[in-house]
Enzyme design. Structure first.
Site, PDB file in Angstrom:
ATOM      1  N   GLN A 151       0.825  -1.216   0.000  1.00 21.78           N
ATOM      2  CA  GLN A 151       0.000   0.000   0.000  1.00 21.78           C
ATOM      3  C   GLN A 151       0.856   1.262   0.000  1.00 21.78           C
ATOM      4  OE1 GLN A 151      -3.211  -1.544   2.984  1.00 21.78           O
ATOM      5  NE2 GLN A 151      -3.816   0.499   2.330  1.00 21.78           N
TER       6      GLN A 151
ATOM      7  N   SER B  65       4.629  -6.393   2.571  1.00 19.04           N
ATOM      8  CA  SER B  65       3.317  -6.373   3.220  1.00 19.04           C
ATOM      9  C   SER B  65       2.258  -6.963   2.279  1.00 19.04           C
ATOM     10  CB  SER B  65       2.973  -4.951   3.664  1.00 19.04           C
ATOM     11  OG  SER B  65       1.780  -4.925   4.426  1.00 19.04           O
ATOM     12  N   LEU B  66       1.283  -6.150   1.883  1.00 19.04           N
ATOM     13  CA  LEU B  66       0.243  -6.608   0.958  1.00 19.04           C
ATOM     14  C   LEU B  66       0.842  -7.276  -0.283  1.00 19.04           C
ATOM     15  CD1 LEU B  66      -1.041  -5.210  -1.912  1.00 19.04           C
ATOM     16  CD2 LEU B  66      -2.465  -6.726  -0.550  1.00 19.04           C
TER      17      LEU B  66
ATOM     18  N   ARG C 123      -9.029  -8.528   3.870  1.00 21.17           N
ATOM     19  CA  ARG C 123      -7.936  -8.033   4.718  1.00 21.17           C
ATOM     20  C   ARG C 123      -8.018  -6.518   4.859  1.00 21.17           C
ATOM     21  NH1 ARG C 123      -2.438  -6.440   3.601  1.00 21.17           N
ATOM     22  NH2 ARG C 123      -0.888  -7.279   5.063  1.00 21.17           N
TER      23      ARG C 123
ATOM     24  N   HIS D 191       0.712  -3.041  10.748  1.00 16.14           N
ATOM     25  CA  HIS D 191       1.824  -3.804  11.307  1.00 16.14           C
ATOM     26  C   HIS D 191       2.116  -3.410  12.757  1.00 16.14           C
ATOM     27  CE1 HIS D 191       2.472  -5.734   7.493  1.00 16.14           C
ATOM     28  NE2 HIS D 191       2.441  -4.552   6.915  1.00 16.14           N
TER      29      HIS D 191
ATOM     30  N   GLN E  48       1.609 -11.625   9.807  1.00 20.28           N
ATOM     31  CA  GLN E  48       2.073 -10.452   9.064  1.00 20.28           C
ATOM     32  C   GLN E  48       1.272  -9.189   9.397  1.00 20.28           C
ATOM     33  OE1 GLN E  48       0.668  -9.352   5.379  1.00 20.28           O
ATOM     34  NE2 GLN E  48       2.571  -9.715   4.265  1.00 20.28           N
TER      35      GLN E  48
END
Length: 317
Positions: free
Chosen positions: A11, A91-92, A116, A201, A250
Site C-alpha cells: 500500500q 506487506s500486501l 484483509r 503492522h 504479518q
C-alpha cells in the site's frame, strides 16, 4: 545462471492509471482486471484506471488493486520468457508473490486481500492510529524508544525495516508523535508522518488478524512452486501451514524488508524486478546493495526494457 526475484509493492504505491497501457494493448493482461471486478462485484478496474485517487486509496480498494496489477505484470513477464527463481512482496505485496508462486489462485487472493483491507479499516477508527518514517537512527535505539513510549500506556512499535537508515513505526497517534519526538532528540535525521488510514503492522491490528485467521480457514493454500521469502521471518516459506501462519502474523508483525532482500541476495539473486506501479521497492533494494540489478515494470516501455535486458542476464555471475 542469473537468478531473478520478482518483488511486489504494498500500500502506498497505488496510483490512478496503474497498468493502463498494458491492459489496453493486451487482452491477456486485461483479463486480470476483468476478473477482479467480477470476483469482488466492484468496479475496481475503473477505480484503478480512472480514479478518483481518494477512492482507489481506500484500504479495501488499494489492496486488491495492487495485487491485480502486480500479478498482471508478472504474468506478462513470464509469458515473455522471464521466470522468477524467487518471489517476495512488501506487506500486501506478499499476496501477489503467493499467486505467482502458485500458493493461491488469483481469484482467492483478490477476495482475501479485499477482506484483509476491510478488517484493517475496521480495526482502528480513523484518526486514532498513525505511522511515521524515521530516518538515520539505529534500529536498536528506535526499538528502545518504542518500548519506553509504550510503557507509558500508548502503543508504538517498529512496523517496517525498509533499508539502512529507514525504519517505519506504527501505533496510536499520541504514541507515534512521542516516539518521533524522542527519535529526533536521539539523533534521527528526520521523523516523517505518513499519510495512511491506520496503524498497520502493529498490535492495534490484532482484531484484523483474528478476523483474517477465521476467513482463511477454508482457503485452498498450496506449497509454493517458486520459493517465497517471508515478511515476518525472512526465511523461505515451504508449506501451506507456514503460509497460513504468515498471513495472520504479518498483520501485526514488522515487515523485515531489508532482511528479505539480504536473504534473496544470499540465495544468489542478482536481478530484482519490481512488478507494479512506482519504484519504491527498487529504490530500497539499491540502498541495501548497489551491486544488484533492479528494474521496475509498470508500462509498455519499462516492460520492453526488461525484455531487452534479459537477453544479457545469462552472462552475469
Amino acid at each position: 545462471m542469473t537468478k531473478i526475484a520478482f518483488i511486489f509493492p504494498g500500500q502506498g504505491s497505488q496510483s490512478v492509471g496503474m497498468g493502463a497501457e498494458l491492459v489496453a494493448s493486451d487482452e491477456n493482461s486485461k483479463q486480470f482486471y476483468d476478473c477482479a471486478d467480477e470476483v469482488l462485484q466492484l468496479p475496481l478496474s475503473d477505480y484503478m484506471l480512472n480514479g478518483p485517487q481518494e477512492t482507489l486509496t481506500l484500504t479495501y480498494h488499494a489492496q486488491p488493486a495492487l495485487l491485480t496489477t502486480g500479478v498482471m505484470i508478472a504474468n506478462k513477464l513470464i509469458a515473455a520468457g522471464i521466470t522468477p527463481h524467487y518471489t517476495a512482496g512488501h506487506s500486501l505485496g506478499e499476496y501477489s508473490a503467493f499467486v505467482i508462486s502458485d500458493v493461491l489462485t488469483f481469484e482467492d487472493a483478490v477476495q482475501t486481500v479485499h477482506k484483509r483491507g476491510v478488517y484493517m479499516d475496521e480495526a482502528v477508527p480513523a484518526g486514532l492510529g498513525a505511522m511515521a518514517a524515521i530516518l538515520a537512527l539505529d534500529g536498536d535505539q528506535l526499538n528502545a524508544i518504542c518500548e519506553q513510549v509504550s510503557s507509558t500506556g500508548e502503543v508504538v512499535q517498529i512496523a517496517n525495516f525498509n533499508c539502512p537508515g529507514q525504519i517505519v513505526i506504527s501505533g496510536t497517534k499520541q504514541g507515534v508523535d512521542e516516539a518521533c519526538k524522542r527519535a529526533k532528540e536521539a539523533g534521527a535525521k528526520r521523523a516523517l508522518p505518513l499519510v495512511v488510514s491506520g496503524p498497520f503492522h502493529s498490535v492495534l491490528m490484532q482484531q484484523a488478524a483474528d478476523n483474517l485467521a477465521v476467513s482463511i480457514k477454508t482457503l485452498d493454500v498450496k506449497a509454493p512452486k517458486i520459493p517465497v521469502v517471508s515478511n515476518v521471518t525472512s526465511e523461505i516459506l515451504t508449506t501451506p501451514e507456514a503460509i497460513r501462519q504468515e498471513m495472520v502474523a504479518q498483520v501485526t508483525s514488522s515487515v523485515q524488508w531489508e532482511q528479505n532482500v539480504q536473504k534473496l541476495i544470499a540465495e544468489g539473486v542478482t536481478v530484482f524486478i519490481e512488478c507494479g506501479p512506482g519504484k519504491v521497492l527498487s529504490g530500497l533494494v539499491k540502498k541495501i546493495d548497489r551491486n544488484v540489478k533492479t528494474y521496475c515494470v509498470s508500462d509498455e516501455v519499462s516492460f520492453a526494457q526488461v525484455v531487452e535486458a534479459s537477453k544479457e542476464w545469462t552472462q552475469w555471475v
